[in-house]
Design a protein around this motif. Structure first.
Motif, PDB file in Angstrom:
ATOM      1  N   TRP A   8       0.813  -1.189   0.087  1.00 16.43           N
ATOM      2  CA  TRP A   8       0.019  -0.022   0.000  1.00 16.43           C
ATOM      3  C   TRP A   8       0.980   1.207  -0.089  1.00 16.43           C
ATOM      4  CZ3 TRP A   8      -5.106  -0.194  -0.803  1.00 16.43           C
ATOM      5  CH2 TRP A   8      -5.859  -1.230  -0.792  1.00 16.43           C
ATOM      6  N   THR A   9       0.397   2.294  -0.568  1.00 17.82           N
ATOM      7  CA  THR A   9       1.058   3.603  -0.369  1.00 17.82           C
ATOM      8  C   THR A   9       0.002   4.609  -0.062  1.00 17.82           C
ATOM      9  OG1 THR A   9       0.458   4.537  -2.528  1.00 17.82           O
ATOM     10  CG2 THR A   9       2.133   3.105  -2.574  1.00 17.82           C
ATOM     11  N   SER A  10       0.394   5.880   0.494  1.00 20.14           N
ATOM     12  CA  SER A  10      -0.736   6.687   0.871  1.00 20.14           C
ATOM     13  C   SER A  10      -1.351   7.696  -0.240  1.00 20.14           C
ATOM     14  CB  SER A  10      -0.117   7.711   1.928  1.00 20.14           C
ATOM     15  OG  SER A  10       1.180   8.317   1.576  1.00 20.14           O
ATOM     16  N   THR A  11      -0.705   7.442  -1.346  1.00 20.53           N
ATOM     17  CA  THR A  11      -1.131   7.967  -2.533  1.00 20.53           C
ATOM     18  C   THR A  11      -2.469   7.700  -2.962  1.00 20.53           C
ATOM     19  OG1 THR A  11       1.186   8.544  -3.302  1.00 20.53           O
ATOM     20  CG2 THR A  11      -0.658   8.823  -5.097  1.00 20.53           C
ATOM     21  N   VAL A  12      -3.450   8.675  -3.134  1.00 17.98           N
ATOM     22  CA  VAL A  12      -4.766   8.534  -3.451  1.00 17.98           C
ATOM     23  C   VAL A  12      -4.623   8.389  -5.050  1.00 17.98           C
ATOM     24  CG1 VAL A  12      -7.021   9.440  -4.004  1.00 17.98           C
ATOM     25  CG2 VAL A  12      -5.864   9.539  -1.757  1.00 17.98           C
ATOM     26  N   PHE A  13      -5.369   7.400  -5.623  1.00 14.77           N
ATOM     27  CA  PHE A  13      -5.250   7.148  -7.054  1.00 14.77           C
ATOM     28  C   PHE A  13      -5.955   8.103  -7.751  1.00 14.77           C
ATOM     29  CE2 PHE A  13      -6.962   4.551 -10.785  1.00 14.77           C
ATOM     30  CZ  PHE A  13      -5.769   4.414 -11.410  1.00 14.77           C
ATOM     31  N   ASP A  14      -5.442   8.907  -8.488  1.00 14.25           N
ATOM     32  CA  ASP A  14      -6.135  10.319  -9.252  1.00 14.25           C
ATOM     33  C   ASP A  14      -5.345  10.432 -10.458  1.00 14.25           C
ATOM     34  OD1 ASP A  14      -7.634  12.222  -9.526  1.00 14.25           O
ATOM     35  OD2 ASP A  14      -7.298  13.213  -7.795  1.00 14.25           O
ATOM     36  N   ALA A  15      -6.140  11.369 -11.240  1.00 14.20           N
ATOM     37  CA  ALA A  15      -5.352  11.665 -12.552  1.00 14.20           C
ATOM     38  C   ALA A  15      -3.990  12.559 -12.397  1.00 14.20           C
ATOM     39  CB  ALA A  15      -6.452  12.714 -13.285  1.00 14.20           C
ATOM     40  N   HIS A  16      -3.221  12.690 -13.501  1.00 10.43           N
ATOM     41  CA  HIS A  16      -2.010  13.312 -13.421  1.00 10.43           C
ATOM     42  C   HIS A  16      -1.876  14.041 -14.799  1.00 10.43           C
ATOM     43  CE1 HIS A  16      -0.510   9.183 -13.966  1.00 10.43           C
ATOM     44  NE2 HIS A  16       0.100   9.875 -15.405  1.00 10.43           N
ATOM     45  N   GLU A  17      -1.080  15.061 -14.579  1.00 13.46           N
ATOM     46  CA  GLU A  17      -0.660  15.940 -16.059  1.00 13.46           C
ATOM     47  C   GLU A  17      -0.352  14.874 -17.180  1.00 13.46           C
ATOM     48  OE1 GLU A  17       1.624  19.864 -17.555  1.00 13.46           O
ATOM     49  OE2 GLU A  17       1.719  19.159 -15.406  1.00 13.46           O
ATOM     50  N   GLY A  18      -1.041  14.931 -17.959  1.00 12.47           N
ATOM     51  CA  GLY A  18      -0.683  14.139 -19.441  1.00 12.47           C
ATOM     52  C   GLY A  18      -1.293  12.831 -19.344  1.00 12.47           C
ATOM     53  N   LEU A  19      -1.907  12.526 -18.668  1.00 14.85           N
ATOM     54  CA  LEU A  19      -2.665  11.143 -18.630  1.00 14.85           C
ATOM     55  C   LEU A  19      -3.786  11.205 -19.848  1.00 14.85           C
ATOM     56  CD1 LEU A  19      -3.855   8.754 -15.847  1.00 14.85           C
ATOM     57  CD2 LEU A  19      -5.430   9.446 -17.762  1.00 14.85           C
ATOM     58  N   ALA A  20      -3.789  10.285 -20.736  1.00 10.50           N
ATOM     59  CA  ALA A  20      -4.582  10.455 -21.828  1.00 10.50           C
ATOM     60  C   ALA A  20      -5.419   8.871 -21.375  1.00 10.50           C
ATOM     61  CB  ALA A  20      -3.970   9.959 -23.153  1.00 10.50           C
ATOM     62  N   PRO A  21      -6.835   9.243 -20.799  1.00 13.10           N
ATOM     63  CA  PRO A  21      -7.571   8.218 -20.602  1.00 13.10           C
ATOM     64  C   PRO A  21      -7.667   7.123 -21.999  1.00 13.10           C
ATOM     65  CG  PRO A  21      -8.612   9.997 -19.829  1.00 13.10           C
ATOM     66  CD  PRO A  21      -7.472  10.408 -20.708  1.00 13.10           C
ATOM     67  N   THR A  22      -7.375   5.761 -21.605  1.00 14.89           N
ATOM     68  CA  THR A  22      -7.988   4.569 -22.437  1.00 14.89           C
ATOM     69  C   THR A  22      -9.179   4.818 -23.189  1.00 14.89           C
ATOM     70  OG1 THR A  22      -7.471   2.390 -23.140  1.00 14.89           O
ATOM     71  CG2 THR A  22      -8.457   2.857 -20.863  1.00 14.89           C
ATOM     72  N   LYS A  23      -9.141   4.304 -24.513  1.00 17.96           N
ATOM     73  CA  LYS A  23     -10.673   4.314 -25.228  1.00 17.96           C
ATOM     74  C   LYS A  23     -10.752   2.871 -25.609  1.00 17.96           C
ATOM     75  CE  LYS A  23     -10.237   9.012 -27.262  1.00 17.96           C
ATOM     76  NZ  LYS A  23     -10.457   9.638 -28.459  1.00 17.96           N
ATOM     77  N   TYR A  24      -9.634   2.001 -25.355  1.00 17.00           N
ATOM     78  CA  TYR A  24      -9.876   0.661 -25.641  1.00 17.00           C
ATOM     79  C   TYR A  24     -10.675   0.062 -24.521  1.00 17.00           C
ATOM     80  CZ  TYR A  24      -6.257   1.373 -29.040  1.00 17.00           C
ATOM     81  OH  TYR A  24      -5.341   1.981 -29.914  1.00 17.00           O
ATOM     82  N   PHE A  25     -10.321   0.501 -23.041  1.00 23.19           N
ATOM     83  CA  PHE A  25     -11.001  -0.316 -21.778  1.00 23.19           C
ATOM     84  C   PHE A  25     -11.520   1.136 -21.328  1.00 23.19           C
ATOM     85  CE2 PHE A  25     -10.122  -3.108 -17.964  1.00 23.19           C
ATOM     86  CZ  PHE A  25     -11.286  -2.863 -17.636  1.00 23.19           C
ATOM     87  N   THR A  26     -12.659   1.604 -21.785  1.00 23.25           N
ATOM     88  CA  THR A  26     -13.033   2.818 -21.271  1.00 23.25           C
ATOM     89  C   THR A  26     -13.101   2.788 -19.455  1.00 23.25           C
ATOM     90  OG1 THR A  26     -14.292   3.157 -23.267  1.00 23.25           O
ATOM     91  CG2 THR A  26     -14.967   4.504 -21.399  1.00 23.25           C
ATOM     92  N   GLY A  27     -12.902   3.703 -18.970  1.00 17.01           N
ATOM     93  CA  GLY A  27     -13.071   3.565 -17.536  1.00 17.01           C
ATOM     94  C   GLY A  27     -12.026   3.045 -16.533  1.00 17.01           C
ATOM     95  N   TYR A  28     -11.218   2.244 -17.139  1.00 22.19           N
ATOM     96  CA  TYR A  28     -10.384   1.526 -16.690  1.00 22.19           C
ATOM     97  C   TYR A  28      -9.752   2.046 -15.256  1.00 22.19           C
ATOM     98  CZ  TYR A  28      -5.963  -1.190 -14.931  1.00 22.19           C
ATOM     99  OH  TYR A  28      -5.170  -1.529 -14.276  1.00 22.19           O
ATOM    100  N   SER A  29      -9.128   3.425 -15.575  1.00 20.86           N
ATOM    101  CA  SER A  29      -8.560   4.195 -14.361  1.00 20.86           C
ATOM    102  C   SER A  29      -9.522   5.348 -13.940  1.00 20.86           C
ATOM    103  CB  SER A  29      -7.175   4.912 -15.169  1.00 20.86           C
ATOM    104  OG  SER A  29      -6.335   4.077 -15.142  1.00 20.86           O
TER     105      SER A  29
END
Length: 621
Positions: free
Chosen positions: A552-573
């Motif tokens: 585990w890390t204390s880092t909350v899973f979130d967007a970061h600069e430059g992230l391009a959401p996948t269109k192959y598996f929509t919503g994965y992240s």
């Protein structure tokens, strides 16, 4: 080229030992394991020189009895000729195979290791010698059941078996190349697919009894049958998206098997978009119909590979990414399904066939002898660190990029782009929190506050630790990493005046001290259970393994600069950028080695108690 063998004298073959392969869960696993002859091999060989995987595999195939063979490796060039393994009951043998001409080794069917494991606790290590041995064993598609130091520490005896499946080191795993040239990327070959399918089929078709198909091992996930249909459906849908074509029949499988559930732990009614599944058991497809569908989808993938190799279809970034994504999706689900099934191990789930039940008491003696670090913590940082890599899905269709596949490493959308971060100095515990440490914490500081962990079970007032073979006593698993939620382990860290690390801090620690699969770490089904961590020993410059868990890390899973959401598996992240999920790094004992790559980020809800995730405590300085 077939191997050829010769010997300087004849030797009789020993009678076969009773098989110790598991087929049904024992009613009393402790007594069952005590009676196992798993670490008694009918034949032993001594390999006094550095051998290749082909040599080891050929020797195993020649001499193994009941798919089990004792193999003794010399630990150094100074001990190449251990006299006790080259004379008397030992017969000199010669092997010729490929370029390994006239390899000399020694065979004995009279040597007994009966007392070795009872009288010589062997502190397992992740030093260079052990790593070299385990690497060779993995390359030969074999597995070590147990090992012990022999010849006054000049050699190591491994009891090896041929498991139902094995994952070789990444360095030995080729990347697919449509034109037959060597590629440095991570596009899986059909051979790699076959290995993953072997693992998936073993888990789904040999470890889940018929009566469990319509049961939910945990409430927050679907019934077992859903996942057997989900995996080929996901592959079929993404293939259609990448190369076109109609759904594989029956096409209505796309409606019910497209996507599983990951509801909020606090509010199970709150969930991302997912498939609508039948409410009644009788309305679900039969297992036989799902297997037919699965076979047809796999045939569709095989045809794609043939078309790529024949030049009938261009090998593009889009197709390559789809292939990588589908294989890694299936690999993730092997582990996901296993941590679900472990909740029923010993009361439903069957142990993995083709993998010997561990000799728990022998192993526990060895684990108890693993030395502790001279200091519980190490100073890490400050440092400049790069997280992630360059792999933007948004660039897949650009001119000059679309067919640039050969040496590219594909990942998930949240791994890209690379980000440079500054990490301040901090102190880190050398090893993750153990079962025993957490038990002490729960019985004292957290009594009545922290829930009973899902990785444990109470049997008549005795706390035991769950394994896929069934629960084992705390004394067996005391030094294993503790598997529980972020919230539980964060509470433990706070009680010690510390905290859990950020993603960057943990990444820096792992980069510095974790040896990975090729360094002998407990990853990729070397075992079907945790082992104690080995980091922090001066003899190995602190390097070692965390015992086979994500962290585990204390880092909350979130967007970061430059992230391009996948269109192959929509919503994965993006579906999980909800402030509830935390980043986890590393790999567990059931993680396919390719998923242990440095840039991969796993993520789970902070209060989700089931996955195989531990944690180490860090301290501000």
């Amino acid at each position: 080229m077939p191997a050829t063998f010769s010997s300087s004298s004849s030797s009789s073959e020993s009678s076969s030992l009773p098989s110790s392969r598991s087929t049904t869960p024992p009613s009393d696993i402790e007594q069952f394991c005590k009676e196992l002859p798993a670490y008694q091999a009918a034949a032993h060989v001594f390999l006094p020189i550095a051998s290749s995987a082909r040599v080891l595999r050929s020797v195993f195939e020649k001499h193994a009895s009941e798919d089990c063979l004792g193999v003794i490796f010399a630990n150094s060039t100074a001990s190449l000729l251990c006299a006790e393994f080259t004379s008397g009951a030992w017969t000199a043998m010669h092997l010729s195979i490929g370029n390994d001409l006239d390899v000399k080794y020694f065979l004995s069917t009279a040597f007994s290791n009966q007392g070795l494991f009872d009288t010589q606790p062997h502190a397992l290590s992740t030093g260079l010698t052990s790593a070299r041995h385990l690497l060779l064993i993995s390359q030969a598609s074999l597995r070590s059941i147990v090992s012990v130091s022999v010849a006054d520490g000049n050699a190591t005896l491994y009891i090896l078996e041929r498991p139902s499946f094995a994952f070789p080191p990444l360095a030995s795993t080729l990347s697919f190349s449509h034109d037959g040239t060597v590629a440095q990327g991570n596009v899986p070959t059909l051979e790699e697919w076959e290995r993953v399918w072997s693992a998936w089929d073993l888990v789904t078709l040999q470890m889940i009894p018929q009566e469990m198909l319509h049961q939910k091992p945990i409430d927050l996930r679907h019934k077992c049958l859903f996942y057997i249909g989900h995996i080929p459906t996901f592959l079929d849908m993404l293939l259609s998206k990448a190369i076109g074509g109609l759904p594989t029949e029956p096409k209505y499988f796309w409606n019910i098997f497209e996507r599983g559930i990951d509801p909020h732990v606090d509010d199970p009614n709150h969930c991302h978009n997912h498939s609508e599944v039948p409410e009644k058991d009788e309305d679900w497809p039969t297992l036989d119909s799902i297997i037919v569908f699965r076979n047809n989808v796999r045939a569709r993938l095989r045809k794609l590979y043939l078309d790529l190799q024949a030049g009938r279809r261009a090998f593009t970034r889009s197709i390559a990414r789809t292939i990588v994504m589908c294989l890694e999706h299936e690999s993730f689900h092997i582990e996901t399904l296993l941590y679900m099934l472990m909740q029923r191990a010993g009361s439903g789930t069957l142990p993995p066939p083709g993998f010997t039940v561990p000799p728990w008491e022998v192993l526990a003696e060895q684990w108890n002898s693993i030395p502790l670090p001279s200091s519980p913590t190490v100073l890490v940082g400050p440092a400049t660190l790069v997280l992630g890599h360059h792999d933007s899905e948004a660039e897949d269709g650009l001119p000059g990029v679309s067919e640039n596949v050969k040496d590219h490493t594909f990942g998930w959308d949240n791994e890209s782009p690379p980000r440079t971060v500054q990490v301040g100095a901090f102190k880190a515990e050398w090893r993750p929190v153990t079962n025993r440490e957490f038990e002490t914490f729960r019985n004292k500081q957290a009594k009545g506050v922290v829930d009973f962990p899902k990785s444990w079970v109470d049997e008549d007032g005795e706390v035991k630790v769950r394994t896929i073979y069934g629960p084992v006593p705390m004394a067996i698993a005391a030094h294993w990493p503790m598997l529980t939620s972020y919230d539980d382990l964060s509470a433990y860290a706070i009680s010690k005046g510390g905290r859990l690390p950020t993603e960057a801090e943990l990444r820096l620690f792992l980069d510095t001290y974790d040896v990975g699969h090729e360094g002998g770490a407990n990853i990729g089904f070397r075992n079907w259970h945790c082992v104690p961590a080995t980091t922090g020993l001066e003899a190995y410059d602190g390097k070692g393994s965390n015992g086979g868990v994500w962290e585990w890390t204390s880092t909350v899973f979130d967007a970061h600069e430059g992230l391009a959401p996948t269109k192959y598996f929509t919503g994965y992240s993006t579906d999980f950028f909800d402030s509830k999920h935390h980043v986890a790094l590393g790999a567990s004992y059931a993680t396919v080695p390719r998923l242990g790559r440095r840039t991969l980020r796993n993520f789970y809800q902070h209060n989700y108690p089931y996955p195989w995730i531990g944690a180490r405590v860090v301290y501000d300085v």
